[in-house]
Design a protein around this motif. Structure first.
Motif: not given
Length: 316
Positions: A41-44, A186-189, A207-214, A229-232
């Motif tokens: 997942v990279g370094r996040n 539209g989608y989550c963004e 602000r808009v946060a980036v991560g995962y939904a449940p 599950n990726a989500h904003l």
């Protein structure tokens, strides 16, 4: 420009002042969670709530060089099969507490999270009209009614693919709110950005946060998160309580908070969940959600273990 700050494993994410630190110990619970990588997942580094400490080498991104959390990255490569643990303050703030939080926003928050470039007058007017229907004139109830409008109004449709404005100069929020010809799809963004910008138009830092939904529950206390599950989502700032989630996307359940009774006065300055400059090694990590087999990333360790000698040290 932003700033990168390296933090040693187990050290406080913010060892000194940050306006994002919760100041109400009763409205938050400390919890330590374990994250195990099953694919790259990279370094996040993803964290719930307000991250107090990460028990692996860490890089903190600070927007504008201010003591704010713009993002967390691992200070070492993240290998599949390894993981990390995070102690975080999880909000249990009630509606009464957030309704009474007031609007004494710190300068760093105002300077970073109130920009409204591109927002149209009809978007501002709609936000004002919705806020006028709220049961109180406080920022919490104003935000709550906006989130409910985006989630429940039948004119908005959720889809993983959505149209963009034909005019590249048209504001996306304006397009989503008012372009009936394209069905307001539209989608989550779309939802999160609209929620954040409408809140900002009312003077509420957002602000808009980036991560995962449940994710999917595997067993008691263990959840699996996949790319799907990726989500904003939108987060709004409340003095003393930090960033609070307002879920506006139709496909995700709204955030439910206890009422808490009568409105609670604003939180004063002073000690909070993570007292300024007083986080010490060996602090109670709260509830620990662990995994049966868990190998920390390079340089990482588990709460309660002896801290290893690390090459990564705190400092700018």
């Amino acid at each position: 420009p932003g700033r990168e700050r390296r933090v040693a494993p187990g050290d406080p994410v913010f060892p000194a002042y940050t306006p994002e630190r919760p100041l109400s110990a009763t409205a938050f619970e400390l919890e330590t969670i374990t994250v195990l990588l099953q694919r790259e997942v990279g370094r996040n580094i993803f964290a719930p709530g307000y991250p107090v400490a990460v028990f692996s080498p860490l890089i903190v991104q600070e927007p504008g060089g201010l003591p704010l959390l713009g993002g967390l990255e691992s200070g070492v490569p993240l290998e599949v099969g390894t993981g990390w643990q995070i102690t975080a303050a999880i909000s249990r703030a009630t509606e009464a507490e957030l309704a009474g939080a007031g609007d004494a926003y710190p300068e760093a928050v105002l300077a970073t999270y109130l920009g409204t470039d591109g927002i149209t007058q009809r978007t501002r007017d709609l936000a004002q009209a919705l806020a006028a229907t709220a049961s109180a004139a406080d920022p919490y109830h104003q935000a709550k009614v906006i989130a409910a409008y985006l989630q429940r109004d039948p004119r908005f449709t959720y889809a993983t693919r959505a149209p963009l404005p034909e005019d590249p100069d048209q504001d996306l929020v304006d397009f989503f709110l008012f372009d009936t010809e394209n069905g307001q799809v539209g989608y989550c963004e779309y939802y999160a950005t609209t929620m954040a910008m409408m809140a900002r138009s009312l003077g509420i830092p957002a602000r808009v946060a980036v991560g995962y939904a449940p994710g999917d529950r595997v067993e008691q206390g263990v959840y699996e998160y996949r790319e799907r599950n990726a989500h904003l989502w939108a987060e709004l700032y409340f003095p003393g309580y930090g960033w609070q989630i307002f879920e506006a996307t139709k496909s995700i359940d709204p955030v439910v908070r206890l009422s808490g009774g009568s409105v609670v006065p604003p939180v004063g300055t002073g000690r909070g969940v993570d007292p300024f400059g007083e986080f010490e090694e060996g602090v109670d990590p709260g509830t620990i959600s662990n995994l049966r087999s868990f190998e920390p990333v390079e340089g990482g360790f588990q709460p309660g273990e002896e801290k290893p000698k690390a090459e990564v040290t705190s400092g700018n």
